[in-house]
Structure formats: C-alpha cells, structure tokens
Design a protein around this motif. Sequence first.
Motif, PDB file in Angstrom:
ATOM      1  N   ARG A   1       0.795  -1.064   0.094  1.00  0.00           N
ATOM      2  CA  ARG A   1      -0.052   0.543   0.366  1.00  0.00           C
ATOM      3  C   ARG A   1       0.677   1.621   0.187  1.00  0.00           C
ATOM      4  N   ALA A   2       2.041   0.863   0.482  1.00  0.00           N
ATOM      5  CA  ALA A   2       3.351   3.049   0.307  1.00  0.00           C
ATOM      6  C   ALA A   2       3.655   3.078  -0.941  1.00  0.00           C
ATOM      7  N   THR A   3       3.300   1.912  -1.536  1.00  0.00           N
ATOM      8  CA  THR A   3       3.585   2.158  -2.858  1.00  0.00           C
ATOM      9  C   THR A   3       2.559   2.545  -3.677  1.00  0.00           C
ATOM     10  N   GLY A   4       2.013   3.044  -3.586  1.00  0.00           N
ATOM     11  CA  GLY A   4       0.846   3.261  -3.766  1.00  0.00           C
ATOM     12  C   GLY A   4      -0.338   2.394  -5.375  1.00  0.00           C
ATOM     13  N   ARG A   5      -0.015   1.125  -5.091  1.00  0.00           N
ATOM     14  CA  ARG A   5      -0.220  -0.024  -5.416  1.00  0.00           C
ATOM     15  C   ARG A   5      -1.262  -0.719  -5.098  1.00  0.00           C
ATOM     16  N   ASP A   6      -2.699  -0.075  -4.017  1.00  0.00           N
ATOM     17  CA  ASP A   6      -3.374  -1.203  -3.918  1.00  0.00           C
ATOM     18  C   ASP A   6      -4.149  -1.958  -4.691  1.00  0.00           C
ATOM     19  N   SER A   7      -3.919  -2.540  -5.670  1.00  0.00           N
ATOM     20  CA  SER A   7      -4.175  -3.931  -6.080  1.00  0.00           C
ATOM     21  C   SER A   7      -3.114  -5.005  -5.371  1.00  0.00           C
ATOM     22  N   ASP A   8      -2.055  -4.469  -4.972  1.00  0.00           N
ATOM     23  CA  ASP A   8      -1.173  -5.511  -4.363  1.00  0.00           C
ATOM     24  C   ASP A   8      -0.932  -5.789  -2.399  1.00  0.00           C
ATOM     25  N   LEU A   9      -2.146  -4.915  -2.125  1.00  0.00           N
ATOM     26  CA  LEU A   9      -2.300  -5.103  -1.020  1.00  0.00           C
ATOM     27  C   LEU A   9      -2.492  -5.842   0.444  1.00  0.00           C
ATOM     28  N   GLN A  10      -3.812  -6.677  -0.885  1.00  0.00           N
ATOM     29  CA  GLN A  10      -3.199  -8.457  -0.098  1.00  0.00           C
ATOM     30  C   GLN A  10      -1.778  -9.314  -0.875  1.00  0.00           C
ATOM     31  N   CYS A  11      -0.729  -8.997  -1.741  1.00  0.00           N
ATOM     32  CA  CYS A  11      -0.117  -9.953  -1.502  1.00  0.00           C
ATOM     33  C   CYS A  11      -0.502 -10.889  -2.496  1.00  0.00           C
ATOM     34  N   SER A  12      -1.386 -10.219  -3.593  1.00  0.00           N
ATOM     35  CA  SER A  12      -1.600 -11.435  -4.758  1.00  0.00           C
ATOM     36  C   SER A  12      -1.215 -11.164  -6.044  1.00  0.00           C
ATOM     37  N   SER A  13       0.100  -9.810  -5.970  1.00  0.00           N
ATOM     38  CA  SER A  13       0.464  -9.933  -6.676  1.00  0.00           C
ATOM     39  C   SER A  13       1.614  -8.483  -6.672  1.00  0.00           C
TER      40      SER A  13
END
Length: 403
Positions: A235-247
């Motif tokens: 989330r700190a990188t601005g990539r909210d899609s990665d919040l759950q570590c799916s990618s």
Amino acid sequence: MVIGVIDTGITPTHPSFQSFNEVSAPPVNWFDNCSFGQDVCNNKLIGAMAFQNGNNPSPLDDIGHGTHCASTAGGSPVYDAGILGQARGTAVRTAPRAHISAYKVLYGGQGWDYDFLVGIDQAVRDGVDVLSMSLSSGAKNFLDSGIAVSSFYAITKGIVSCACAMNEGPTTKDPIRWKTGQQAKVTVCCANLASSTDRRIKVTVELGNGMEIDGESSYQPDIHNATNLELVFPRATGRDSDLQCSSLNPIDVKGKIVLCMVGPISNMEKGELVKAAGGEVMIVMNNIKYGLTMFADPHVLPAAHISNFDARRLVSYVQTRNPTASIVFKDTQFGASPAPCIAFFSGRGPSQYNGGIIKPDIVAPGVNILAAWPVEVGPNPTGNTTIQRVNITNQRKQNRKKT
C-alpha cells in the motif's frame, strides 16, 4: 455410540481412525456399509459411503474438512501429535470410544441438497446415534432446506442432529429450530462455528521503535534470519491492488518483511507468493471484519498473523523513516487471555428466518483446532516425519448449492 459424519468424506488410513482396545465391536444392529472394504474399516471406522447425483463414488476425502471434523468428534487418541513441531502432545477427541461412519456428500467443498437428503437418510437407515453435519443449506424456510427436512426426520428416529448455524456472522441465516434434541430444541454452534481456546502458537514482532506485537504461526524454524529487516507494505507504494499480496510485481521484497492484508487467497498462498518473490518474512494483517481472530497457519516461511488493532499500529509505523522489525518465535503457550473468544466468522445469531427463536444456543472451540489431515502440511523444521499428517485449522462449514 455411532457418529455419522456428513461431510467431504474421510481418510481411512489416518491414525485417528485406527481401532484401539477400548473401542468395542460395532453394534449388533449396525447395517455395515463400508465402501473401502472390511480390510480398511475396523471397530473405529465402521462405515463409509459417498453420494453424488445418484452415483456412489469413493468416500475418500478430497479436501480434508471431513477428515478433520470426524477426528475431532470421535477419532482415536493420537500420541505425539503436533503441527510442525508445535502443540505437541496426545490428541484426545471428544468421544474417543465412539464409532464413526462417514457419508461423503460434498465434492471440492460443494454439494447439493439432493445428496444431503440421500446421505442423511442412509445414515439413519444404518443406525447412527448422532449426526455431525458441518454444512448448511442456507434456505430461508424449512421446506426448502435439505438439512432441515432430513434432520427433522432423524429427530423422529431418536437421533441427535448437530448442524452448524453457518459462518456468515454476525446473524445466522439458518432457520432450523430442532437440530439438537427433540425436547430441548437446541441448535448447536459446533466446533466448526467457533470460539478460540487459551492456546497460542506465539510469534512476536519487535519493531525498530521498541514496540512489540504478538501474532501466531505454526511454522517456527529454529534457524532464521528475521532480524532488523526492512518492512515493506504494498500500500505504501501506491499499488492498492497489491494490498493482499496477490501480486508483488514490480515491488522489491527480496530479503524484507512483507506486510499483507487478509483477503481472497489463503494466508498460506500469500506466503508462497512472498517466498517466491524473495521475501524473508510475511506479516498477515487483519482487516476490521477479521478483528482479533488470528490463525496459526502452517506457513512456508517465517510469518505472523496479527489482529486488526495491531495491524493499524504497524501500518502507522511503516510510514515512518526506515522502518524495521525482527521476528521472535515463542513456541506454544497456554493461559492466553481473553479466551474463549467468538471467531469473526461465527454465525452469532439471532436467526433471520425462524420466527424469532434465538439461535444458536451453544458455542464450542473451533479456532486453530489440531486434528487429522489427509496429507502432510507445511515445511518440517523438526525433521520428524511422523507427526505431520495433522493440521491446525478453523472448522468452518463447507459451501453448498441448493437444488
């Protein structure tokens, strides 16, 4: 007593289903249906059948849920049991001298009311004394629920019927009023609908600012390099899609502690993704829905599952300059407080469809329960391969489809 387990099948070769001296011969009036053959069934596992669209496939468990629940209810004692070297001891079940008969009506965790009806009818004909049904139809009225119809039929035959109040808390959508005891009319919130125990397989996250956060994980290797590592939160990188570590691409996680929110994929799958990307440690953080419920999963890398309260503290720290943390494994501990606590997924009632009768009535342990599993789980830090066919899991009812 004979416990009829209506579920995903059973793994007959597991030590939990081997007979021992204190298990008597099956009742004289037992109908004796064992699809595995009498060279596999014994005085403990006295029956096993499967039902699927009018067919009778193998009752072998395909996902582990039925094996886990059957062993919890009436499995034989298993000595020197444990999970990845943790929670070591003798696994003693609820009714270790009871007989078990398994009826597979779920495949890949899915099933149909028709198969539920047939499976329960067969259990009644066979002569079970108790029905353990870790599943639910989810219907809005009695006549549309295969579990309701068949469990009522079982009650008329003097059979105690235990089924779950479903997992989608806080209310329960299960309408059934009579599930345990014709007179008491008690719906049992069985071990698959769940409270915690006072046991924790504890992991402490020590932050660079001196703050400590306690979590859980079954995988606690003796040697690891999780000391003063950099913390990274997608989330700190601005990539909210990665919040759950799916990618995790293109985030650099190599040699770092990776923070992952709970989400659609399992915690173990998240760990596999983090490890494949070069991450050294994973911290699974609860959202508001998950609250304080933490799972001691058999991870593939050093990990900790922490509460939502602690997750918010950790996220605040990650946003500071040069955040670091260390992981300290503290093994199995007892006397944890508060306990018992109701799991976030439990159907806590009241029922939405039963005319105002308050349900469920009873709750039992069902979070991080150590019980039988069909296959080995997780890495093995002890080198002891004799204790791995157990799993510490959370006994939630399986999904179903309604005809």
